[in-house]
Write a protein that holds these residues in place. Structure first.
Motif, PDB file in Angstrom:
ATOM      1  N   LEU A 195     -14.986  71.581  38.138  1.00 50.34           N
ATOM      2  CA  LEU A 195     -15.579  71.151  36.868  1.00 50.34           C
ATOM      3  C   LEU A 195     -16.756  72.029  36.465  1.00 50.34           C
ATOM      4  O   LEU A 195     -17.450  71.737  35.493  1.00 50.34           O
ATOM      5  N   LEU A 196     -16.972  73.110  37.204  1.00 49.15           N
ATOM      6  CA  LEU A 196     -18.099  73.993  36.944  1.00 49.15           C
ATOM      7  C   LEU A 196     -17.637  75.417  36.693  1.00 49.15           C
ATOM      8  O   LEU A 196     -16.626  75.863  37.222  1.00 49.15           O
ATOM      9  N   CYS A 197     -18.380  76.125  35.867  1.00 50.44           N
ATOM     10  CA  CYS A 197     -18.162  77.567  35.715  1.00 50.44           C
ATOM     11  C   CYS A 197     -19.484  78.270  36.015  1.00 50.44           C
ATOM     12  O   CYS A 197     -20.568  77.702  35.847  1.00 50.44           O
ATOM     13  N   SER A 198     -19.373  79.492  36.482  1.00 50.37           N
ATOM     14  CA  SER A 198     -20.561  80.211  36.952  1.00 50.37           C
ATOM     15  C   SER A 198     -21.430  80.713  35.805  1.00 50.37           C
ATOM     16  O   SER A 198     -22.614  81.000  35.994  1.00 50.37           O
ATOM     17  N   GLU A 199     -20.851  80.825  34.629  1.00 48.08           N
ATOM     18  CA  GLU A 199     -21.597  81.301  33.464  1.00 48.08           C
ATOM     19  C   GLU A 199     -21.036  80.633  32.213  1.00 48.08           C
ATOM     20  O   GLU A 199     -19.937  80.072  32.241  1.00 48.08           O
ATOM     21  N   PRO A 200     -21.775  80.660  31.111  1.00 50.71           N
ATOM     22  CA  PRO A 200     -21.300  79.986  29.899  1.00 50.71           C
ATOM     23  C   PRO A 200     -20.013  80.589  29.357  1.00 50.71           C
ATOM     24  O   PRO A 200     -19.791  81.801  29.454  1.00 50.71           O
ATOM     25  N   GLU A 201     -19.172  79.727  28.798  1.00 51.41           N
ATOM     26  CA  GLU A 201     -17.929  80.152  28.164  1.00 51.41           C
ATOM     27  C   GLU A 201     -18.038  79.874  26.675  1.00 51.41           C
ATOM     28  O   GLU A 201     -18.445  78.781  26.259  1.00 51.41           O
ATOM     29  N   LEU A 202     -17.662  80.838  25.861  1.00 48.39           N
ATOM     30  CA  LEU A 202     -17.922  80.793  24.426  1.00 48.39           C
ATOM     31  C   LEU A 202     -17.303  79.576  23.742  1.00 48.39           C
ATOM     32  O   LEU A 202     -17.872  79.044  22.789  1.00 48.39           O
ATOM     33  N   VAL A 203     -16.152  79.112  24.233  1.00 55.94           N
ATOM     34  CA  VAL A 203     -15.465  78.010  23.552  1.00 55.94           C
ATOM     35  C   VAL A 203     -16.360  76.779  23.443  1.00 55.94           C
ATOM     36  O   VAL A 203     -16.444  76.133  22.397  1.00 55.94           O
TER      37      VAL A 203
END
Length: 384
Positions: free
Chosen positions: A178-186
């Motif tokens: 449920l986590l990503c290491s950096e922001p995602e534009l969507v």
């Protein structure tokens, strides 16, 4: 079954989005008219009408899995007075948060907190209001993240909103999925990233970038939601429609002409704006139209310009009228079984001041419910 509190509940749109697998333990709203719609659709067993600042923890039963709060946006809006969290309306965040900290002291803190507001909250007071909210959550023992979600992913309405989702560290172990290491534009807009960069270092230690799937492409267009025989509004006279066309600039009139040439039923939405004439410098009212298959953002009808007018183009036939209450409800993702107030302004206000139902469902399906499921699985392993 998961449990929740719904603060600033309005007509219960968060409840509608959470769905039947969630049990409401408590709901609150200050506005008796909105509360009347809430009780009409959901009953009043768990509803308490009144100011959030007058609530006590003994009004709140049990330990909820989720506390949802769509607190007032007027003081955080770009069109507002700039008061921010010190304002009379958006400042109601503080009595809500006082309740949450009191619940924590009683060992009944919500496992999850979801805050919904306008995107202007990211830049209000140079980002300080957003930082204040996130810092309060972090000090309260929550991991904090945010997403900017436009309802247009799910319904034909342009309605970007900020969702701050916080998970209690002592209760929720967040899965890496449920986590990503950096922001995602969507879901993480440049404005959100900029606001994050302004957070205090101590708050950043509790920050997470939530990772949810990209939504499937929406198939419904605005014309699909328009009533052939609207209830609560009447079609304009020929003279009234002509007047609307006269208020349009050449650019907007060209949009109407292009709609006529498509050979299909086209529905545009119109807002009346006060613009400065480029030649004379005088301020004048203009009618601005869009034919991109989505409606403009619904607002509360504080003035005539806040109500959306629609223009239906079928070949050379052009008609216009106000958006109907049912159409406004459909743009928010409410089912036609949802009971609306008979009064036009009340119905429009209810919709324009709410949270889009399918956005709540998407968040519940892809973030809130997986977080709670992971927690329950962890508890089962610990008990085995």
């Amino acid at each position: 079954m998961s449990t929740f509190y719904e603060f600033f509940a309005g007509g219960g749109m968060a409840r509608s989005g959470l769905g039947p697998d969630w049990e409401c333990l408590f709901a609150n709203d200050l506005d008796p008219k909105k509360a009347s719609s809430y009780s009409l659709n959901w009953g009043d067993e768990h509803l308490k009408v009144g100011d959030v600042s007058e609530l006590k923890t003994n009004d709140l039963p049990g330990t909820p899995d989720l506390a949802w709060a769509s607190f007032p946006c007027q003081d955080l809006s770009l069109a507002g007075n700039g008061a921010g969290l010190k304002g009379e309306r958006s400042g109601t965040f503080w009595p809500f948060w006082k309740l949450m900290t009191s619940l924590s002291e009683e060992g009944r803190a919500p496992h999850l907190i979801a805050l919904e507001n306008v995107c202007g909250a990211l830049s209000s007071h140079g980002g300080k209001d957003f930082a204040t909210i996130c810092s309060a959550l972090a000090r309260g023992g929550y991991r904090v993240g945010a997403l900017v979600i436009n309802a247009s992913h799910f319904v034909p309405q342009s309605r970007p909103r900020l969702f701050i989702i916080a998970a209690k560290k002592s209760a929720i172990s967040v899965p890496d999925s449920l986590l990503c290491s950096e922001p995602e534009l969507v879901w993480h807009s440049p404005a959100l990233v900029e606001a994050y960069n302004k957070l205090p270092k101590t708050t950043k230690k509790s920050w997470v970038w939530w990772d949810i799937p990209t939504a499937t492409e929406r198939t419904a267009v605005f014309a699909d939601l328009v009533e052939d025989k609207p209830h609560g509004v009447k079609w304009h006279t020929v003279t009234e429609t002509k007047r609307l066309l006269e208020l349009m600039t050449a650019v907007n009139l060209d949009k109407v002409k292009a709609a006529k040439k498509t050979g299909r039923r086209m529905v545009g939405t119109i807002y009346r704006r006060t613009r400065t004439d480029s030649k004379t410098g005088e301020k004048m009212q203009r009618a601005e139209i869009r034919f991109d298959d989505i409606a403009g953002c619904l607002r509360t009808p504080s003035g005539g310009s806040s109500r959306q007018t629609i223009m239906l183009v079928e070949g050379n036939r052009v008609r216009s009228r106000l958006l109907s209450p049912r159409e406004a409800a459909r743009l928010m993702g409410l089912p036609d079984t949802y009971k609306l107030p008979e009064n036009y302004n009340q119905a429009y206000h209810l919709a324009g001041d709410g949270v889009a139902v399918p956005v709540v469902r998407y968040l519940a399906n892809h973030l809130l419910e997986p977080l709670l499921l992971a927690n329950r699985n962890q508890e089962k392993k610990a008990a085995a």
